[in-house]
Design an enzyme around this catalytic site. Structure first.
Site, PDB file in Angstrom:
ATOM      1  N   HIS A 261       0.843  -1.198   0.000  1.00  8.85           N
ATOM      2  CA  HIS A 261       0.000   0.000   0.000  1.00  8.85           C
ATOM      3  C   HIS A 261       0.873   1.240   0.000  1.00  8.85           C
ATOM      4  O   HIS A 261       1.940   1.238   0.621  1.00  8.85           O
ATOM      5  CB  HIS A 261      -0.928   0.007   1.231  1.00  8.85           C
ATOM      6  CG  HIS A 261      -2.110   0.880   1.030  1.00  8.85           C
ATOM      7  ND1 HIS A 261      -2.096   2.215   1.345  1.00  8.85           N
ATOM      8  CD2 HIS A 261      -3.323   0.619   0.494  1.00  8.85           C
ATOM      9  CE1 HIS A 261      -3.261   2.743   1.020  1.00  8.85           C
ATOM     10  NE2 HIS A 261      -4.031   1.793   0.490  1.00  8.85           N
ATOM     11  N   ASP A 312      -8.061  -5.634  -0.440  1.00  6.25           N
ATOM     12  CA  ASP A 312      -8.495  -6.409  -1.609  1.00  6.25           C
ATOM     13  C   ASP A 312      -8.239  -7.908  -1.473  1.00  6.25           C
ATOM     14  O   ASP A 312      -8.918  -8.707  -2.125  1.00  6.25           O
ATOM     15  CB  ASP A 312      -7.796  -5.880  -2.873  1.00  6.25           C
ATOM     16  CG  ASP A 312      -8.302  -4.505  -3.224  1.00  6.25           C
ATOM     17  OD1 ASP A 312      -9.522  -4.302  -3.143  1.00  6.25           O
ATOM     18  OD2 ASP A 312      -7.484  -3.634  -3.557  1.00  6.25           O
TER      19      ASP A 312
END
Ligand code: COA
Length: 375
Positions: A261, A312
Site C-alpha cells: 500500500h 483487496d
C-alpha cells in the site's frame, strides 16, 4: 512556485480534507473521526454513507429520509437498461458501469443544476443508481437476463445481493457485504478519488468526476486488485504451492496483487476486519480452503518482502466464498466508493481551485521547423 518532482506524487499534499484520516503508525482509519472497524461491525452502509457525505451520523428521521432517497435512486430509468441490451456480452462489468453512468447522467433531473444542493441530490441518487446498475448491468449484459426490481424493504447491501440472485439474501452474507462496502467506502486521496477531484475542479459535473474515478479504479494497481487477487488464489490452488509460486513471482519482479500500500507501512487497517468477516463465511460454509491458501500466501509475502495484505486480498476470497462472480468484485468496490468520491467532489467544490500541477520538461531543445517537402 515549483517544488521537487515526486514520482507517483508520493508524499505530495494535494488537498485539505475533513472526510477520512489514516493514522499510518497505528494503522487506524477513521471516517469523520469514527473508527472504521466499529462502523463496519455496527453500522449500516446507509448510516455510514450519510456520515461520510454530511459529516455527522444521522438520527432516525434523517436516516429514513436518506434511505428513501437511495431507494428512489435504485429505480434506474428503463431507457438506461434498454441501452445496456446492445452492449457486447463479453464487456467487463467495470466498462458496463462506466458506460452506464454516462447514460444515467443524460437522464438526471438535476443535470443542468450545479448548485451544492443539486450536487448532494445527485450524490445520493448515484449511490442508489450504481447499487442497482452493478448487479442489473451484469444480469442484462453478461447473463442476458431481465433486471430485478429493487426491494425497498431490504438494506442497500442486501439489495445488491437480491438483484444479483433474485433471492432474499442470507443474513450473514448481507452483514458481510454491508461491512465490506463500509470498509471500501472512503480512503483519502487515492488515485480514483484524486481523479474525481481533478475533474470537478474544472467546474465539470459530478457524473463526469464519477466516470473518471471508475476508469481509475478499474486498474489492477487500484480497485482491480481484488479481481486480480482472486485469479492469483485460483492459480496457486493449494496452500503447499504458495511458497514456490510467490518466490517465483517475486524473483520475476511481478506484483502480487492484494499486497502492499502507498500509505500504510505496517498493515492495512481494513484487511484484518475483512478477514474476520471472511472467517465467519468459512465457518458457515464449512469451507476453509481459500482461507488456508490465503494464509500461506500472506506468510510467504511477509517472510520474503515484509509485505502485508491490503483490503483487496481478504475481500477477494470472501466474495468468492459468497458465490459472487469475480468480474463483479471491482464494481462492488465502485458501488461503495461512489460515496467517498461524491464527498470529495463536494468538498473540492466548496473551496475550489483548478487542480493543475506542473511537469519537468525532458524533451528536445527548441529547433527549426522543417517543411514537409524537405523531410
Ligand atoms: N508485490 C510485490 N512487490 C511489491 C508489491 C506487491 N504487491 N507492492 C510493493 N512491492 C514492492 C515493489 O516492487 C517495490 O520493491 P523494490 O523497492 O524492491 O523495487 C517496493 O515494494 C515499493 O513498491 P512500489 O510499487 O514502489 O509502491 P507504491 O507505493 O508505488 O505502490 C501499490 C503501491 C499498492 C500500487 C503496490 O503495493 C502494488 O502494486 N500492490 C499490488 C496491487 C494492489 O494490491 N493494489 C491495491 C492497493 S489497495
Amino acid at each position: 512556485m515549483a517544488s521537487e518532482y515526486s514520482p507517483g506524487l508520493q508524499g505530495v499534499v494535494a488537498a485539505v480534507s475533513g472526510i477520512s484520516d489514516i493514522d499510518v503508525e497505528r494503522s487506524v482509519l477513521t471516517y469523520r473521526g469514527y473508527d472504521v472497524h466499529v462502523l463496519a461491525e455496527q453500522a449500516s452502509f446507509e448510516e455510514v454513507a450519510f456520515l461520510v457525505l454530511n459529516g455527522e451520523l444521522p438520527n432516525r428521521d434523517q436516516l429514513a429520509n436518506f434511505c428513501a432517497a437511495i431507494a428512489e435512486g435504485r429505480c434506474v430509468p428503463a431507457a438506461v437498461y434498454d441501452a445496456l441490451r446492445s452492449f457486447p456480452k463479453e464487456a467487463h462489468p467495470m466498462d458496463i458501469l462506466r458506460a452506464g453512468v454516462s447514460l444515467l447522467a443524460l437522464h438526471d433531473p438535476d443535470r443542468t443544476d450545479h448548485s451544492a444542493e443539486a450536487n448532494m441530490r445527485k450524490a445520493i441518487r448515484l449511490i442508489g443508481q450504481i447499487g442497482a446498475l452493478v448487479p442489473n448491468g451484469y444480469r442484462i449484459v453478461v447473463q442476458g437476463e431481465p433486471p430485478v426490481q429493487p426491494d425497498s424493504s431490504i438494506s442497500h447491501a442486501g439489495n445488491i445481493l437480491y438483484m444479483l440472485t433474485g433471492q432474499r439474501p442470507d443474513p450473514l452474507a448481507e452483514h458481510v457485504i454491508n461491512g465490506s462496502l463500509i470498509l471500501y467506502m472512503e480512503h483519502g486521496l487515492n488515485a480514483s478519488t484524486f481523479a474525481s477531484r481533478v475533474v470537478v475542479s474544472t467546474l465539470s459535473d459530478l457524473y463526469s468526476g464519477t466516470i473518471a474515478a471508475i476508469g481509475a479504479l478499474k486498474g489492477p494497481l487500484h480497485g482491480g486488485a481484488n479481481e486480480a487477487a482472486m485469479e492469483l488464489l485460483l492459480d496457486v490452488g493449494t496452500p503447499d504451492r504458495a511458497r514456490e509460486y510467490i518466490r517465483e513471482a517475486l524473483a520475476a519482479k511481478k506484483k502480487v496483487m492484494g499486497f502492499g500500500h502507498r500509505e500504510y507501512k505496517h498493515s492495512d487497517s481494513r484487511a484484518g476486519v475483512m478477514k474476520e468477516f471472511g472467517k465467519r463465511v468459512c465457518e458457515q460454509k464449512g469451507d476453509w480452503k481459500w482461507f488456508e491458501i490465503a494464509e500461506a500466501i500472506e506468510q510467504e509475502m511477509w517472510e520474503a518482502k515484509k509485505l502485508f495484505p491490503n483490503l483487496d486480498f481478504p475481500s477477494a476470497w470472501t466474495y468468492y466464498l459468497l458465490g459472487l462472480p469475480i468480474p463483479l468484485y471491482t464494481p462492488l468496490f465502485a458501488a461503495s466508493r461512489t460515496v467517498g468520491w461524491s464527498a470529495h467532489m463536494i468538498e473540492q467544490l466548496s473551496a475550489n481551485r483548478i487542480i493543475r500541477p506542473t511537469s519537468l520538461y525532458n524533451g528536445p531543445a527548441p529547433r527549426e521547423f522543417v517543411p514537409l517537402s524537405d523531410r
